[in-house]
Design a protein around this motif. Sequence first.
Motif, PDB file in Angstrom:
ATOM      1  N   MET A   1       4.329  27.755  18.940  1.00 16.18           N
ATOM      2  CA  MET A   1       3.579  26.377  18.358  1.00 16.18           C
ATOM      3  C   MET A   1       4.817  25.704  17.637  1.00 16.18           C
ATOM      4  SD  MET A   1       0.820  24.460  17.940  1.00 16.18           S
ATOM      5  CE  MET A   1       0.552  23.406  16.839  1.00 16.18           C
ATOM      6  N   LEU A   2       5.687  26.482  16.899  1.00 18.64           N
ATOM      7  CA  LEU A   2       6.664  25.838  16.053  1.00 18.64           C
ATOM      8  C   LEU A   2       8.037  26.167  16.705  1.00 18.64           C
ATOM      9  CD1 LEU A   2       5.544  26.797  12.594  1.00 18.64           C
ATOM     10  CD2 LEU A   2       5.286  24.750  13.419  1.00 18.64           C
ATOM     11  N   ASP A   3       8.971  25.233  16.692  1.00 18.01           N
ATOM     12  CA  ASP A   3      10.055  25.529  17.449  1.00 18.01           C
ATOM     13  C   ASP A   3      11.009  26.303  16.441  1.00 18.01           C
ATOM     14  OD1 ASP A   3      11.633  23.883  15.483  1.00 18.01           O
ATOM     15  OD2 ASP A   3      11.202  22.010  16.675  1.00 18.01           O
ATOM     16  N   ILE A   4      12.107  26.645  16.687  1.00 16.35           N
ATOM     17  CA  ILE A   4      13.082  27.747  16.023  1.00 16.35           C
ATOM     18  C   ILE A   4      13.479  27.112  14.780  1.00 16.35           C
ATOM     19  CG2 ILE A   4      15.205  28.777  15.996  1.00 16.35           C
ATOM     20  CD1 ILE A   4      14.686  29.231  19.022  1.00 16.35           C
ATOM     21  N   ASN A   5      13.874  25.948  14.672  1.00 11.71           N
ATOM     22  CA  ASN A   5      14.221  25.173  13.692  1.00 11.71           C
ATOM     23  C   ASN A   5      13.271  25.152  12.468  1.00 11.71           C
ATOM     24  OD1 ASN A   5      16.812  24.737  14.317  1.00 11.71           O
ATOM     25  ND2 ASN A   5      16.408  22.653  15.297  1.00 11.71           N
ATOM     26  N   LEU A   6      12.045  24.565  12.840  1.00 11.71           N
ATOM     27  CA  LEU A   6      10.676  24.508  11.934  1.00 11.71           C
ATOM     28  C   LEU A   6      10.407  26.115  11.341  1.00 11.71           C
ATOM     29  CD1 LEU A   6       8.245  21.901  13.520  1.00 11.71           C
ATOM     30  CD2 LEU A   6       9.767  21.785  11.474  1.00 11.71           C
ATOM     31  N   LYS A   7      10.353  26.901  12.337  1.00 12.54           N
ATOM     32  CA  LYS A   7      10.207  28.292  11.945  1.00 12.54           C
ATOM     33  C   LYS A   7      11.083  28.786  10.801  1.00 12.54           C
ATOM     34  CE  LYS A   7       7.995  30.431  15.930  1.00 12.54           C
ATOM     35  NZ  LYS A   7       8.085  31.405  16.901  1.00 12.54           N
ATOM     36  N   GLN A   8      12.559  28.589  10.985  1.00 10.25           N
ATOM     37  CA  GLN A   8      13.313  28.907   9.829  1.00 10.25           C
ATOM     38  C   GLN A   8      13.393  28.066   8.670  1.00 10.25           C
ATOM     39  OE1 GLN A   8      17.202  27.936  12.185  1.00 10.25           O
ATOM     40  NE2 GLN A   8      17.234  30.022  13.075  1.00 10.25           N
ATOM     41  N   GLN A   9      12.961  26.930   8.559  1.00 10.87           N
ATOM     42  CA  GLN A   9      12.790  26.331   7.458  1.00 10.87           C
ATOM     43  C   GLN A   9      11.663  26.718   6.619  1.00 10.87           C
ATOM     44  OE1 GLN A   9      12.792  22.016   8.530  1.00 10.87           O
ATOM     45  NE2 GLN A   9      14.338  22.032   9.471  1.00 10.87           N
ATOM     46  N   LEU A  10      10.548  27.042   7.575  1.00 10.70           N
ATOM     47  CA  LEU A  10       9.289  27.250   6.808  1.00 10.70           C
ATOM     48  C   LEU A  10       9.273  28.831   6.224  1.00 10.70           C
ATOM     49  CD1 LEU A  10       6.457  26.552   6.113  1.00 10.70           C
ATOM     50  CD2 LEU A  10       5.446  27.353   8.367  1.00 10.70           C
ATOM     51  N   THR A  11       9.987  29.648   6.880  1.00 17.31           N
ATOM     52  CA  THR A  11      10.381  30.791   6.553  1.00 17.31           C
ATOM     53  C   THR A  11      10.953  30.809   5.116  1.00 17.31           C
ATOM     54  OG1 THR A  11      10.476  31.836   8.716  1.00 17.31           O
ATOM     55  CG2 THR A  11      11.173  33.215   6.746  1.00 17.31           C
ATOM     56  N   THR A  12      11.944  30.059   5.074  1.00 18.91           N
ATOM     57  CA  THR A  12      12.839  29.966   3.836  1.00 18.91           C
ATOM     58  C   THR A  12      11.878  29.183   2.700  1.00 18.91           C
ATOM     59  OG1 THR A  12      14.859  29.312   5.096  1.00 18.91           O
ATOM     60  CG2 THR A  12      14.679  28.475   2.726  1.00 18.91           C
ATOM     61  N   TYR A  13      11.176  28.078   2.956  1.00 17.28           N
ATOM     62  CA  TYR A  13      10.028  27.456   2.012  1.00 17.28           C
ATOM     63  C   TYR A  13       9.137  28.682   1.409  1.00 17.28           C
ATOM     64  CZ  TYR A  13      11.584  23.124   3.637  1.00 17.28           C
ATOM     65  OH  TYR A  13      12.277  21.693   3.663  1.00 17.28           O
ATOM     66  N   LEU A  14       8.683  29.477   2.303  1.00 20.48           N
ATOM     67  CA  LEU A  14       7.729  30.470   1.869  1.00 20.48           C
ATOM     68  C   LEU A  14       8.176  31.509   1.050  1.00 20.48           C
ATOM     69  CD1 LEU A  14       5.380  30.956   5.029  1.00 20.48           C
ATOM     70  CD2 LEU A  14       5.066  29.317   3.075  1.00 20.48           C
ATOM     71  N   GLN A  15       9.490  31.678   0.895  1.00 18.48           N
ATOM     72  CA  GLN A  15       9.960  32.731   0.052  1.00 18.48           C
ATOM     73  C   GLN A  15       9.728  32.190  -1.557  1.00 18.48           C
ATOM     74  OE1 GLN A  15      14.146  32.992   1.342  1.00 18.48           O
ATOM     75  NE2 GLN A  15      13.805  33.910   3.140  1.00 18.48           N
ATOM     76  N   ASN A  16       9.453  31.043  -1.540  1.00 15.85           N
ATOM     77  CA  ASN A  16       9.123  30.358  -2.991  1.00 15.85           C
ATOM     78  C   ASN A  16       8.076  30.852  -3.499  1.00 15.85           C
ATOM     79  OD1 ASN A  16      11.562  28.911  -3.533  1.00 15.85           O
ATOM     80  ND2 ASN A  16      11.101  27.780  -1.766  1.00 15.85           N
ATOM     81  N   LEU A  17       7.162  31.370  -2.621  1.00 16.58           N
ATOM     82  CA  LEU A  17       5.371  31.530  -2.983  1.00 16.58           C
ATOM     83  C   LEU A  17       5.612  32.846  -4.044  1.00 16.58           C
ATOM     84  CD1 LEU A  17       3.599  31.842   0.550  1.00 16.58           C
ATOM     85  CD2 LEU A  17       3.925  30.205  -0.992  1.00 16.58           C
ATOM     86  N   THR A  18       5.051  32.648  -5.150  1.00 18.43           N
ATOM     87  CA  THR A  18       4.877  33.726  -6.134  1.00 18.43           C
ATOM     88  C   THR A  18       3.400  34.291  -6.208  1.00 18.43           C
ATOM     89  OG1 THR A  18       4.202  31.977  -7.860  1.00 18.43           O
ATOM     90  CG2 THR A  18       6.460  32.826  -7.575  1.00 18.43           C
ATOM     91  N   SER A  19       2.442  33.661  -5.641  1.00 19.21           N
ATOM     92  CA  SER A  19       1.071  34.544  -5.657  1.00 19.21           C
ATOM     93  C   SER A  19       0.519  34.353  -4.265  1.00 19.21           C
ATOM     94  CB  SER A  19       0.247  33.849  -6.687  1.00 19.21           C
ATOM     95  OG  SER A  19      -0.029  32.153  -6.442  1.00 19.21           O
ATOM     96  N   ALA A  20      -0.659  35.124  -3.996  1.00 20.46           N
ATOM     97  CA  ALA A  20      -1.328  35.224  -2.801  1.00 20.46           C
ATOM     98  C   ALA A  20      -1.740  34.024  -2.088  1.00 20.46           C
ATOM     99  CB  ALA A  20      -2.271  36.513  -2.594  1.00 20.46           C
ATOM    100  N   VAL A  21      -1.682  33.532  -1.116  1.00 21.61           N
ATOM    101  CA  VAL A  21      -2.592  32.483  -0.416  1.00 21.61           C
ATOM    102  C   VAL A  21      -3.357  33.056   0.972  1.00 21.61           C
ATOM    103  CG1 VAL A  21      -2.101  30.304   0.651  1.00 21.61           C
ATOM    104  CG2 VAL A  21      -0.793  31.022  -1.004  1.00 21.61           C
ATOM    105  N   GLU A  22      -4.646  32.584   0.842  1.00 17.65           N
ATOM    106  CA  GLU A  22      -5.581  32.769   2.045  1.00 17.65           C
ATOM    107  C   GLU A  22      -5.614  31.663   2.949  1.00 17.65           C
ATOM    108  OE1 GLU A  22      -8.251  36.292  -0.267  1.00 17.65           O
ATOM    109  OE2 GLU A  22      -9.192  34.235   0.383  1.00 17.65           O
TER     110      GLU A  22
END
Length: 533
Positions: A1-22
Amino acid sequence: MLDINLKQQLTTYLQNLTSAVELSVFLGDDVKSKELNALVVEIAEMSALVTIVKADATNERVPSMLVKSVKTGGEMRFAGVPMGHEFTSLVLALLHSGGHPIKLDKAVIEQVAALEGDYSFETYISLSCQNCPDVVQALNMMAAINPQITHVMVDGALFQEEVYKRDILSVPAVYLNGKSFAQGRMTVTEILNKVDTNAGARQAKAINNKEAFDLLVIGGGPAGAASAIYSARKGIRTGIVADKFGGQLQDTMAIENFISVSATEGPKLVASLEAHVNDYDVDIMNNQRVRNIIKSAVEGGLITVELENGATLQTRSTIIATGARWREMNVTGEQEYRGKGVAYCPHCDGPLFKGKSVAVIGGGNSGIEAAIDLAGIVEHVTVLEFDSVLRADAVLQNKARSLPNIDIIVNAQTTEVLGNGKHVTGLNYLNRATNEQESIELAGIFVQIGLLPNSQFLQGTVDLTERGEVIINQKGETNIAGVYAAGDVTNTPFKQIIIAMGGGAAAALGAFDYLIRTPNPLEERESISKVAA
């Protein structure tokens, strides 16, 4: 669904999560449901704090997804597949649900948190709309702050039955608790002003209490931003008062002539401009309109700027950079059916007319570009040009004439918008070659006939051209000492982003030169205060 660049960017962004998301998904057997499911699975694989919850699709829009903060209970929904311009909205929803700080003023966050009652917002969008994410993200932030606020983004192209039922012909269209609430781009502050009846009065009071400025810029487009940056770099007290930061640049899609940047989009450039302005000590007063400018009768005296909310500001000098707006046809039915078939942004509203016939008014570059874009979405496009020839570049004309579902009519003067009370059904035009009235049946009318300067509030204040443009010299000076102007609101012959920025810089330098050569009443006030003390 996501290309490699978007996956890498989103993975980096999600490292900023501090609490659970459903994430809950409501799916069917259609292609879009499969796309949404694939997207959600990919997102969940990127962070241990993101989990997928089984959900019953009964009484839910299909396909759709729910983003829920486990910690606060805040909910944001996306009906459709949030890609295109709305992918950023999804990323921010994940971050804000997962505890990442929301970039809003503390006072605004406290105001949202203090709202009482239940607020169920729905925003109808199109994925090609560059204005829609601003509204989606604003309402999502409010939902993340206050659990009594919920919000769902609805892709109008995917849920057309709802669009037809509610007669939505322009996006973004916002509903609150099932009733029409607003249309067009909105910020959190503007939304609060509508739901919190005391917000405007509090803003006016806060503005009234501000100290006088050395330079006050009126307008937040490219010219205004450049003016503020050049002014602030001189170390003088600088402010911006603007209806909406970015101006018409927010509505501009492809920008390929901004020197040093091969290609960008208006909203991206606006974000960069705002970030640059925020690098300096500039007081930005957004969502405010100026009603009047009053020059002191005393040489070098303070200028008073009156706002529509009743507040006043004082400044030693000012730069008018209010830009321009889309020119209207000024024919019967235009205002009645504005947002009900009469539109001004083909990128935003085009997808809502899929499979229908539309007209484009105007044969310049913007009109022919709009016709070409719409031809890939709608059933048929009719271009109506007042002149006997098109004014668009030859390459655009050739492209438009090569498309089988575009007709071009010249010598056509639109005289009336027709409708059934709910939405547009056609238009009348005068054939200027035969002097006969003609009619066309259609569902939408896209007006692309140029711009008008935003100078209504200046009537009787500064010298204007017959078109309402502010008359300036090479330094950006108007006929009033201390009052300067820049950008599309002026009589500068070429209306271009880069020229507006240059004009803003020139006006700021001109204003600074005026300030250093003029007695400073603010210093006199300070001296008097010290003596009195």
